[in-house]
Design a protein around this motif. Structure first.
Motif, mmCIF file in Angstrom:
data_model
loop_
_atom_site.group_PDB
_atom_site.id
_atom_site.type_symbol
_atom_site.label_atom_id
_atom_site.label_comp_id
_atom_site.label_asym_id
_atom_site.label_seq_id
_atom_site.Cartn_x
_atom_site.Cartn_y
_atom_site.Cartn_z
ATOM 1 N N MET A 65 0.842 -1.194 0.000
ATOM 2 C CA MET A 65 0.000 0.000 0.000
ATOM 3 C C MET A 65 0.881 1.250 0.000
ATOM 4 O O MET A 65 1.910 1.282 0.683
ATOM 5 N N ARG A 66 0.466 2.275 -0.720
ATOM 6 C CA ARG A 66 1.246 3.497 -0.814
ATOM 7 C C ARG A 66 1.367 4.170 0.558
ATOM 8 O O ARG A 66 0.435 4.137 1.370
ATOM 9 N N PRO A 67 2.533 4.794 0.829
ATOM 10 C CA PRO A 67 2.698 5.453 2.129
ATOM 11 C C PRO A 67 1.679 6.559 2.364
ATOM 12 O O PRO A 67 1.274 6.804 3.510
ATOM 13 N N GLU A 68 1.243 7.222 1.289
ATOM 14 C CA GLU A 68 0.226 8.275 1.444
ATOM 15 C C GLU A 68 -1.083 7.683 1.969
ATOM 16 O O GLU A 68 -1.755 8.277 2.823
ATOM 17 N N ALA A 69 -1.462 6.519 1.454
ATOM 18 C CA ALA A 69 -2.683 5.857 1.910
ATOM 19 C C ALA A 69 -2.555 5.416 3.369
ATOM 20 O O ALA A 69 -3.514 5.511 4.144
ATOM 21 N N LEU A 70 -1.371 4.952 3.763
ATOM 22 C CA LEU A 70 -1.146 4.559 5.152
ATOM 23 C C LEU A 70 -1.293 5.756 6.088
ATOM 24 O O LEU A 70 -1.848 5.635 7.182
ATOM 25 N N ALA A 71 -0.794 6.921 5.661
ATOM 26 C CA ALA A 71 -0.915 8.128 6.479
ATOM 27 C C ALA A 71 -2.380 8.523 6.653
ATOM 28 O O ALA A 71 -2.805 8.935 7.744
ATOM 29 N N LEU A 72 -3.170 8.402 5.585
ATOM 30 C CA LEU A 72 -4.595 8.727 5.679
ATOM 31 C C LEU A 72 -5.326 7.748 6.598
ATOM 32 O O LEU A 72 -6.219 8.141 7.362
ATOM 33 N N LEU A 73 -4.961 6.482 6.529
ATOM 34 C CA LEU A 73 -5.569 5.495 7.422
ATOM 35 C C LEU A 73 -5.220 5.787 8.883
ATOM 36 O O LEU A 73 -6.060 5.632 9.779
ATOM 37 N N ALA A 74 -3.984 6.207 9.121
ATOM 38 C CA ALA A 74 -3.584 6.571 10.481
ATOM 39 C C ALA A 74 -4.419 7.746 10.983
ATOM 40 O O ALA A 74 -4.867 7.761 12.135
ATOM 41 N N ALA A 75 -4.638 8.745 10.124
ATOM 42 C CA ALA A 75 -5.465 9.894 10.505
ATOM 43 C C ALA A 75 -6.883 9.453 10.852
ATOM 44 O O ALA A 75 -7.495 9.960 11.805
ATOM 45 N N ALA A 76 -7.413 8.501 10.082
ATOM 46 C CA ALA A 76 -8.755 7.984 10.369
ATOM 47 C C ALA A 76 -8.785 7.267 11.718
ATOM 48 O O ALA A 76 -9.750 7.392 12.489
ATOM 49 N N CYS A 77 -7.727 6.532 12.032
ATOM 50 C CA CYS A 77 -7.644 5.853 13.334
ATOM 51 C C CYS A 77 -7.682 6.858 14.476
ATOM 52 O O CYS A 77 -8.389 6.671 15.476
ATOM 53 N N TRP A 78 -6.928 7.945 14.343
ATOM 54 C CA TRP A 78 -6.874 8.951 15.407
ATOM 55 C C TRP A 78 -8.208 9.660 15.561
ATOM 56 O O TRP A 78 -8.588 10.026 16.667
ATOM 57 N N ALA A 79 -8.908 9.864 14.446
ATOM 58 C CA ALA A 79 -10.217 10.521 14.514
ATOM 59 C C ALA A 79 -11.231 9.642 15.244
ATOM 60 O O ALA A 79 -11.979 10.109 16.113
ATOM 61 N N VAL A 80 -11.267 8.366 14.902
ATOM 62 C CA VAL A 80 -12.196 7.435 15.557
ATOM 63 C C VAL A 80 -11.867 7.306 17.042
ATOM 64 O O VAL A 80 -12.757 7.273 17.900
ATOM 65 N N ALA A 81 -10.570 7.274 17.364
ATOM 66 C CA ALA A 81 -10.160 7.099 18.757
ATOM 67 C C ALA A 81 -10.555 8.289 19.624
ATOM 68 O O ALA A 81 -10.707 8.135 20.840
ATOM 69 N N ALA A 82 -10.715 9.470 19.018
ATOM 70 C CA ALA A 82 -11.132 10.640 19.802
ATOM 71 C C ALA A 82 -12.481 10.398 20.465
ATOM 72 O O ALA A 82 -12.749 10.918 21.553
ATOM 73 N N LEU A 83 -13.315 9.601 19.820
ATOM 74 C CA LEU A 83 -14.622 9.280 20.375
ATOM 75 C C LEU A 83 -14.487 8.496 21.675
ATOM 76 O O LEU A 83 -15.257 8.677 22.618
ATOM 77 N N PHE A 84 -13.482 7.606 21.736
ATOM 78 C CA PHE A 84 -13.243 6.832 22.952
ATOM 79 C C PHE A 84 -12.499 7.647 24.000
ATOM 80 O O PHE A 84 -12.676 7.438 25.200
ATOM 81 N N SER A 85 -11.630 8.542 23.539
ATOM 82 C CA SER A 85 -10.654 9.161 24.425
ATOM 83 C C SER A 85 -11.207 10.270 25.289
ATOM 84 O O SER A 85 -10.885 10.356 26.485
ATOM 85 N N ALA A 86 -12.017 11.161 24.715
ATOM 86 C CA ALA A 86 -12.397 12.379 25.429
ATOM 87 C C ALA A 86 -13.079 12.125 26.776
ATOM 88 O O ALA A 86 -12.691 12.721 27.788
ATOM 89 N N PRO A 87 -14.092 11.255 26.865
ATOM 90 C CA PRO A 87 -14.770 11.080 28.162
ATOM 91 C C PRO A 87 -13.844 10.519 29.249
ATOM 92 O O PRO A 87 -13.836 11.034 30.374
#
Length: 296
Positions: A1-23
């Protein structure tokens, strides 16, 4: 997989994790939350590294750099980010943390000799501008939920967000030459996480009051923290290290900065409130910039 796609997937992981993290972060406090999250992430990563044999790629020459990167990027940077989030909320802490893309682009040019030209430069500019626009103008005038309130002094929250961005940038760029040498990304993440956890343990052992949890851990908190650790740290950070193996460090950082754009639909999902017009415009700019980068 292209490194650019991996970076975008990482960003998606961090966005989803914010839902778990804040409370859980607000209830336990940033330092206690980060400590528990690093413990869960370390267990997950070492389990994978041992099962896959990736731990064999680690050697003594890599230990020092991985350890230093873990202390700077995870122990200091991650803790500062959640302290900022506790004060300013995910949306405003996101715009501050997104500056790590600018830090990384400058540092990659200065220390690694990487330069962005042509469509990659145009796309990066549009993407960063879109991220900033979406967050700064992404709030509706009548939004009063807890994630939009300021707790404590605003200046302290801003300083913590910028510190987190700077630490993220420095810690990631430090690893570019090392990752290109063939270190397993999961094993590298496990070692970085363990060193950050050790630093947290030493801080707790000093008896400093600020390192203690604000409230006792509940089963629900443990579940939220484990989810955040698995998605953001075990998966997201490993994807970034993998992207660093073959991609330009500055470009990977720019693409991973789209996390605040991806947080907007998460906020929409949680609070059933459509993002403001500025958020849609910023998202459109970010998507256009990403397309320029990927199609260059």
């Amino acid at each position: 997989m292209r490194p650019e796609a991996l970076a975008l997937l990482a960003a998606a992981c961090w966005a989803v994790a914010a839902l778990f993290s804040a409370p859980a972060s607000q209830r336990l406090g940033a330092i206690a939350f980060s400590r528990w999250r690093m413990l869960f992430a370390s267990l997950i990563l070492w389990g994978i590294a041992l099962a896959s044999g990736g731990w064999r790629s680690l050697d003594a020459s890599a230990f020092g750099l991985l350890a230093l990167s873990g202390v700077i990027g995870i122990f200091i940077g991650d803790t500062a980010l959640f302290a900022c989030m506790n004060r300013l909320g995910p949306r405003r802490s996101g715009v501050l943390f997104a500056t790590h893309a600018l830090f990384s682009a400058v540092f990659a040019w200065f220390f690694l000799g990487e330069r962005l030209w042509g469509w990659a430069l145009v796309g990066s500019g549009l993407l960063v501008a879109g991220v900033m626009l979406a967050i700064v103008w992404g709030r509706r005038g009548d939004e009063q939920h807890g994630w939009e309130q300021t707790r404590g002094r605003l200046a302290v929250g801003v300083a913590l967000g910028l510190l987190a961005a700077l630490c993220q940038s420095v810690a990631t760029l430090m690893l570019k030459p090392l990752m290109a040498s063939g270190i397993d990304a999961v094993a590298g993440s496990a070692l970085r996480m363990s060193m950050a956890l050790l630093a947290h343990g030493l801080l707790l052992s000093t008896g400093w009051r600020g390192a203690r949890p604000l409230a006792p851990m509940r089963l629900r908190d443990a579940g939220l923290i484990f989810g955040s650790a698995a998605v953001a740290m075990a998966l997201g950070m490993t994807l970034i290290l993998q992207a660093m193996k073959h991609g330009q460090a500055g470009l990977v950082a720019v693409l991973s900065s789209v996390t605040p754009i991806l947080i907007l639909p998460v906020l929409w999902l949680v609070y059933r409130r459509r993002p403001a017009a500025g958020a849609w415009l910023g998202a459109a700019l970010a998507v256009t910039g990403t397309a320029f980068i990927l199609l260059r």
